[in-house]
Design a protein around this motif. Structure first.
Motif, PDB file in Angstrom:
ATOM      1  N   THR A  52       0.859  -1.176   0.000  1.00  0.00           N
ATOM      2  CA  THR A  52       0.000   0.000   0.000  1.00  0.00           C
ATOM      3  C   THR A  52       0.901   1.235   0.000  1.00  0.00           C
ATOM      4  OG1 THR A  52      -1.745  -1.157   1.219  1.00  0.00           O
ATOM      5  CG2 THR A  52      -1.828   1.241   1.223  1.00  0.00           C
ATOM      6  N   TRP A  56      -2.678   5.146  -1.696  1.00  0.00           N
ATOM      7  CA  TRP A  56      -3.155   4.115  -2.614  1.00  0.00           C
ATOM      8  C   TRP A  56      -4.013   3.090  -1.880  1.00  0.00           C
ATOM      9  CZ3 TRP A  56       0.515   2.010  -6.927  1.00  0.00           C
ATOM     10  CH2 TRP A  56       1.245   3.059  -7.504  1.00  0.00           C
ATOM     11  N   SER A  57      -4.761   2.313  -2.671  1.00  0.00           N
ATOM     12  CA  SER A  57      -5.328   1.068  -2.170  1.00  0.00           C
ATOM     13  C   SER A  57      -4.224   0.019  -2.174  1.00  0.00           C
ATOM     14  CB  SER A  57      -6.479   0.597  -3.065  1.00  0.00           C
ATOM     15  OG  SER A  57      -7.587   1.438  -2.938  1.00  0.00           O
ATOM     16  N   VAL A  58      -4.467  -1.070  -1.493  1.00  0.00           N
ATOM     17  CA  VAL A  58      -3.499  -2.158  -1.496  1.00  0.00           C
ATOM     18  C   VAL A  58      -3.420  -2.788  -2.883  1.00  0.00           C
ATOM     19  CG1 VAL A  58      -5.197  -3.908  -0.752  1.00  0.00           C
ATOM     20  CG2 VAL A  58      -2.765  -4.256  -0.268  1.00  0.00           C
ATOM     21  N   HIS A 130       3.343  -1.147   3.908  1.00  0.00           N
ATOM     22  CA  HIS A 130       2.202  -0.225   4.000  1.00  0.00           C
ATOM     23  C   HIS A 130       2.759   1.115   4.469  1.00  0.00           C
ATOM     24  CE1 HIS A 130      -2.313   0.391   5.047  1.00  0.00           C
ATOM     25  NE2 HIS A 130      -1.734   1.556   4.909  1.00  0.00           N
TER      26      HIS A 130
ATOM     27  N   THR B  98      -5.101  -7.841   4.788  1.00  0.00           N
ATOM     28  CA  THR B  98      -5.327  -6.532   4.184  1.00  0.00           C
ATOM     29  C   THR B  98      -6.814  -6.416   3.893  1.00  0.00           C
ATOM     30  OG1 THR B  98      -4.661  -7.479   2.058  1.00  0.00           O
ATOM     31  CG2 THR B  98      -3.032  -6.130   3.203  1.00  0.00           C
ATOM     32  N   ASP B 100     -10.143  -3.276   3.034  1.00  0.00           N
ATOM     33  CA  ASP B 100     -10.604  -1.894   2.874  1.00  0.00           C
ATOM     34  C   ASP B 100     -11.732  -1.635   3.865  1.00  0.00           C
ATOM     35  OD1 ASP B 100      -8.863  -1.320   0.832  1.00  0.00           O
ATOM     36  OD2 ASP B 100     -10.324  -1.660  -0.768  1.00  0.00           O
ATOM     37  N   SER B 112      -7.451   1.915   3.832  1.00  0.00           N
ATOM     38  CA  SER B 112      -6.757   0.658   3.551  1.00  0.00           C
ATOM     39  C   SER B 112      -6.008   0.233   4.808  1.00  0.00           C
ATOM     40  CB  SER B 112      -5.779   0.881   2.398  1.00  0.00           C
ATOM     41  OG  SER B 112      -5.028  -0.283   2.133  1.00  0.00           O
ATOM     42  N   VAL B 134      -7.360   6.200   1.636  1.00  0.00           N
ATOM     43  CA  VAL B 134      -7.073   6.117   0.206  1.00  0.00           C
ATOM     44  C   VAL B 134      -7.480   7.447  -0.432  1.00  0.00           C
ATOM     45  CG1 VAL B 134      -7.626   4.917  -1.932  1.00  0.00           C
ATOM     46  CG2 VAL B 134      -7.448   3.629   0.213  1.00  0.00           C
TER      47      VAL B 134
END
Lengths: 137, 137
Positions: A52, A56-58, A130, B98, B100, B112, B134
């Motif tokens: 991540t 950002w998203s993962v 992350h 992980t 969301d 995230s 995010v």
């Protein structure tokens, strides 16, 4: 005897912690110097890797994760930073590091990161990263 | 025989993944319902625990980490969310998820998260949590 064994265990533990800390610093050194091959080599090339980036998203799997680092290092925005506040934990064949990436330059911000490593023989490979910007406000 | 053993290993692996996924969802359910005792109980109470809330620097050790969750749950800003995009990895006595966190309400954002768990007998306890917003842009 017990305390000597205790000392041996403590010494081995410290050797492991030092090895993980070195792998973590080497990763960032290679990012900073734009050494894409070394940055990619620092990662485990597997389906389980996850990353991540700040904001950002993962993203998951080596194709996407490796591709993201290639894009970052091939851009004109290779970050320069000082690392502070490092802390390493090791359990068995896994280790994790928390660290502050203090970015230098016009947009100086601090990025807080959690990096996960897996032991491959004598080498620690990154398996998760992350990173997120610390709010200045 | 080999394939039966392979199936057994795969089944055991899936049981572990399911247990970690359940622990992760239960943690968020308890955050959402404001059950402070259950949220605190979901964590390992140790010096090694670490937590990075969105926009925060990392905090370390149970006193600080537990205190941060107490403050969040005792505030008027207990988040409500939908979880999506969950992915669980398990290796030995450690696991990481992980996910969301899609926050509902006026400031709907996606967070995230990377959550690290350690096995304590039959129970998976959280030992690290890193969450970051995010960017919508």
């Amino acid at each position: 005897m017990v305390s000597e064994r205790g000392n041996d265990a403590e010494r081995r533990r410290q050797v492991e912690i030092d090895a993980v800390a070195a792998a973590n610093r080497e990763f960032y050194d290679n990012v900073e110097s734009g050494d894409l091959e070394a940055v990619l080599d620092a990662w485990e090339h597997s389906r389980r890797v996850q990353c991540t980036h700040p904001g950002w998203s993962v993203i998951r799997g080596w194709d996407e994760v490796g591709g993201s680092w290639a894009a970052i290092l091939q851009s004109n925005h290779v970050p320069q930073f000082l690392l502070t506040n490092e802390h390493v934990e090791v359990q068995g064949d896994l280790a994790w590091v928390t660290v502050d990436e203090n970015l230098l330059g016009q947009n100086s911000v601090t990025v807080s990161a959690l990096n996960l490593f897996a032991r491959h023989g004598d080498v620690w490979k990154m398996i998760a990263h992350h990173a997120s910007v610390v709010s200045s406000g």
